[in-house]
Write an enzyme that holds these catalytic residues in place. Structure first.
Site, PDB file in Angstrom:
ATOM      1  N   ASP A   1      -6.050   9.268   3.374  1.00  0.00           N
ATOM      2  CA  ASP A   1      -5.574  10.298   4.323  1.00  0.00           C
ATOM      3  C   ASP A   1      -6.136  11.670   4.157  1.00  0.00           C
ATOM      4  OD1 ASP A   1      -3.311  12.036   3.065  1.00  0.00           O
ATOM      5  OD2 ASP A   1      -3.059   9.964   1.997  1.00  0.00           O
TER       6      ASP A   1
ATOM      7  N   GLY B   1       7.921   4.040   3.261  1.00  0.00           N
ATOM      8  CA  GLY B   1       8.447   5.168   3.550  1.00  0.00           C
ATOM      9  C   GLY B   1      10.077   4.875   3.873  1.00  0.00           C
ATOM     10  N   GLY B   2      10.843   5.767   4.245  1.00  0.00           N
ATOM     11  CA  GLY B   2      12.354   5.394   4.702  1.00  0.00           C
ATOM     12  C   GLY B   2      12.734   4.394   5.329  1.00  0.00           C
TER      13      GLY B   2
ATOM     14  N   ASP C   1       4.308  13.935  15.503  1.00  0.00           N
ATOM     15  CA  ASP C   1       3.986  14.326  13.947  1.00  0.00           C
ATOM     16  C   ASP C   1       2.805  14.083  13.492  1.00  0.00           C
ATOM     17  OD1 ASP C   1       5.166  14.922  11.714  1.00  0.00           O
ATOM     18  OD2 ASP C   1       5.609  12.726  11.093  1.00  0.00           O
TER      19      ASP C   1
ATOM     20  N   GLU D   1      -5.488  -2.116  12.459  1.00  0.00           N
ATOM     21  CA  GLU D   1      -6.767  -2.113  11.890  1.00  0.00           C
ATOM     22  C   GLU D   1      -6.641  -1.163  10.715  1.00  0.00           C
ATOM     23  OE1 GLU D   1      -9.797   0.315  13.727  1.00  0.00           O
ATOM     24  OE2 GLU D   1      -8.372   1.790  14.577  1.00  0.00           O
TER      25      GLU D   1
ATOM     26  N   GLY E   1       9.843   1.752   6.432  1.00  0.00           N
ATOM     27  CA  GLY E   1       8.910   0.819   6.689  1.00  0.00           C
ATOM     28  C   GLY E   1       8.209   0.787   5.406  1.00  0.00           C
TER      29      GLY E   1
ATOM     30  N   LYS F   1       2.373  -3.692   8.711  1.00  0.00           N
ATOM     31  CA  LYS F   1       3.597  -2.778   8.615  1.00  0.00           C
ATOM     32  C   LYS F   1       4.663  -3.465   8.907  1.00  0.00           C
ATOM     33  CE  LYS F   1       5.023   1.959   9.973  1.00  0.00           C
ATOM     34  NZ  LYS F   1       4.824   3.049  10.719  1.00  0.00           N
TER      35      LYS F   1
ATOM     36  N   LEU G   1       0.750  -1.262  -0.024  1.00  0.00           N
ATOM     37  CA  LEU G   1       0.186   0.107  -0.138  1.00  0.00           C
ATOM     38  C   LEU G   1       0.914   1.239   0.032  1.00  0.00           C
ATOM     39  CD1 LEU G   1      -2.683  -1.105   2.686  1.00  0.00           C
ATOM     40  CD2 LEU G   1      -2.818  -1.436   0.207  1.00  0.00           C
TER      41      LEU G   1
END
Length: 431
Positions: free
Chosen positions: A268, A185-186, A308, A261, A188, A205, A182
């Protein structure tokens, strides 16, 4: 749940958090100064600020506005994708009533936006804002764009779904059918998944561990946990519907796995905003801000500093209009003492860190919520003159209610002691 195969000592670059300074605290008796008319400065990009130290020389208010600005041009920030993956909702305990007008208007917005899996929006070239003294660049985090469709990044090569399904039987991945990627990132990558026991849709993840990956100890867990895992568990203590739920996890030798979940019709907030032309109506901003504020207040009440909170880290379920806060990778345990290291998105960095090299968790969270609200309503981050007028409590935007403008002015005060507590924000008249 929560099997462990290794233990690491330090903390990943993508999850750097500040070391608290017990002797530092914010003064609540500082005299207010009226700033001079500021001068616009060049526009900056998002980044991680690794360190800063306070400078003894006293700063003038005009200096604060000179380099606090996010850019002189009022320009919409374009976000493309996100690394968290769309999540499926489960165990909804309460549901906030929504008006029929809000439902219809949001549906009209969502039709103009492709509702696909959540992906991480790429961040541009790293540019560090001025701090009290020149920053020390210690292995600055590298921002990574999403891998093109059909291409596997170096990070996810050992995490390919075919290889994951071939792991030993005691591996957590054998309890889930791992689907397509899906987002990434840097450090993960997020995959869609299905729990084999009952067919429940989840998001899986994988986070690669480095020599800096840090583990911390929390109550009810005999061994230290990866910090992101521990903070997510702490944030979900007690009833909460506004924070993403951690369903399962496992620590392995080279990476740890989190099963989260997955909301069925989610995207987003960054994509929702950009799909509507860069900004949204006040009624929708109120809806999203309410969820973000409840999540932030719950985190702080449970001893967690998220670090964040931004558009990209908020998911909204377009079916039942619920908001979830995700990604605790930049978080830390909440302390009374000041943090001397900021890890997060530079556009949301609190001004006290830039001026003094330190900040406190709760006031910084309030500032972040103010930037979030401003960005959703205005379509750009506040510039120099916006911040000047906000600090003087004279800022307004045509079309916004008086209560909304008052809330923005309260949240984005230069001095942290002048910002309201999170508990007061929850009960603000605007909501």
């Amino acid at each position: 749940m929560g099997q462990r195969s290794s233990r690491v000592r330090s903390f990943a670059d993508s999850e750097q958090v500040h070391d608290p300074n017990p002797s530092s605290s914010s003064s609540s008796t500082a005299e207010e100064q009226h700033p001079h008319r500021p001068v616009d400065v060049a526009e900056g990009e998002g980044a991680v600020i690794p360190n800063a130290r306070p400078k003894k020389k006293k700063k003038k208010a005009g200096d604060f506005f000179k380099w606090l600005s996010f850019g002189g041009k009022k320009k919409s920030t374009k976000n493309k994708s996100s690394d968290q993956g769309e999540m499926k909702d489960q165990d909804i305990e309460t549901e906030t009533p929504r008006s029929t007008d809000d439902q219809k208007s949001l549906q009209s917005i969502s039709r103009s936006v492709e509702v696909t899996d959540l992906e991480e929006p790429p961040v541009g070239v790293i540019r560090v804002l001025p701090a009290a003294e020149p920053l020390e660049f210690e292995e600055l985090q590298t921002q990574v764009h999403d891998a093109p469709a059909g291409e596997t990044s170096p990070l996810t090569k050992p995490l390919d779904s075919n290889e994951v399904n071939m792991r030993p039987e005691d591996n957590i991945c054998c309890r889930y059918a791992i689907g397509r990627k899906l987002g990434q990132g840097g450090f993960g990558a997020v995959y869609e998944g299905t729990r084999l026991a009952d067919g429940h849709q989840v998001a899986v993840k994988f986070v690669k561990k480095t020599k800096h990956t840090e583990c911390i100890s929390i109550a009810d867990h005999p061994e230290p946990l990866p910090k992101e895992v521990a903070l997510t568990i702490l944030a979900n203590k007690g009833p909460v519907n506004d924070i993403i739920k951690l369903l399962d996890w496992q620590d392995q030798q080279d990476f740890y796995v989190m099963v989260l979940e997955r909301l069925s019709h989610s995207m987003d907030v960054s994509r929702l905003v950009e799909g509507n032309g860069g900004s949204i109506e006040e009624s929708f901003a109120r809806l999203i801000m309410w969820g973000a504020t409840l999540a932030a207040e719950a985190c702080c009440r449970r001893g967690v500093y998220h670090g964040d909170i931004k558009l990209e880290n908020l998911l909204i379920d377009l079916k039942n209009l619920e908001v979830r806060l995700i990604d605790f990778g930049c978080g830390d345990l909440l302390t009374e003492s000041a943090y001397t290291r900021f890890c997060g998105t530079i556009m949301y960095c609190p001004p006290e860190y830039r001026m003094k090299g330190e900040f406190h968790g709760k006031p910084a969270t309030v500032w972040t919520l103010g930037i979030l609200l401003f960005r959703m309503l205005c379509g750009y981050f506040p510039d120099t003159f916006d911040l000047y007028r906000i600090n003087m409590n004279t800022w307004y935007k045509p079309g916004l209610t008086e209560g909304c403008c008052h809330l923005i002015c309260s949240l984005l005060q230069q001095k942290p002691e002048r910002r309201p507590d999170l508990e007061r924000i929850v009960h603000h008249e605007w909501f």
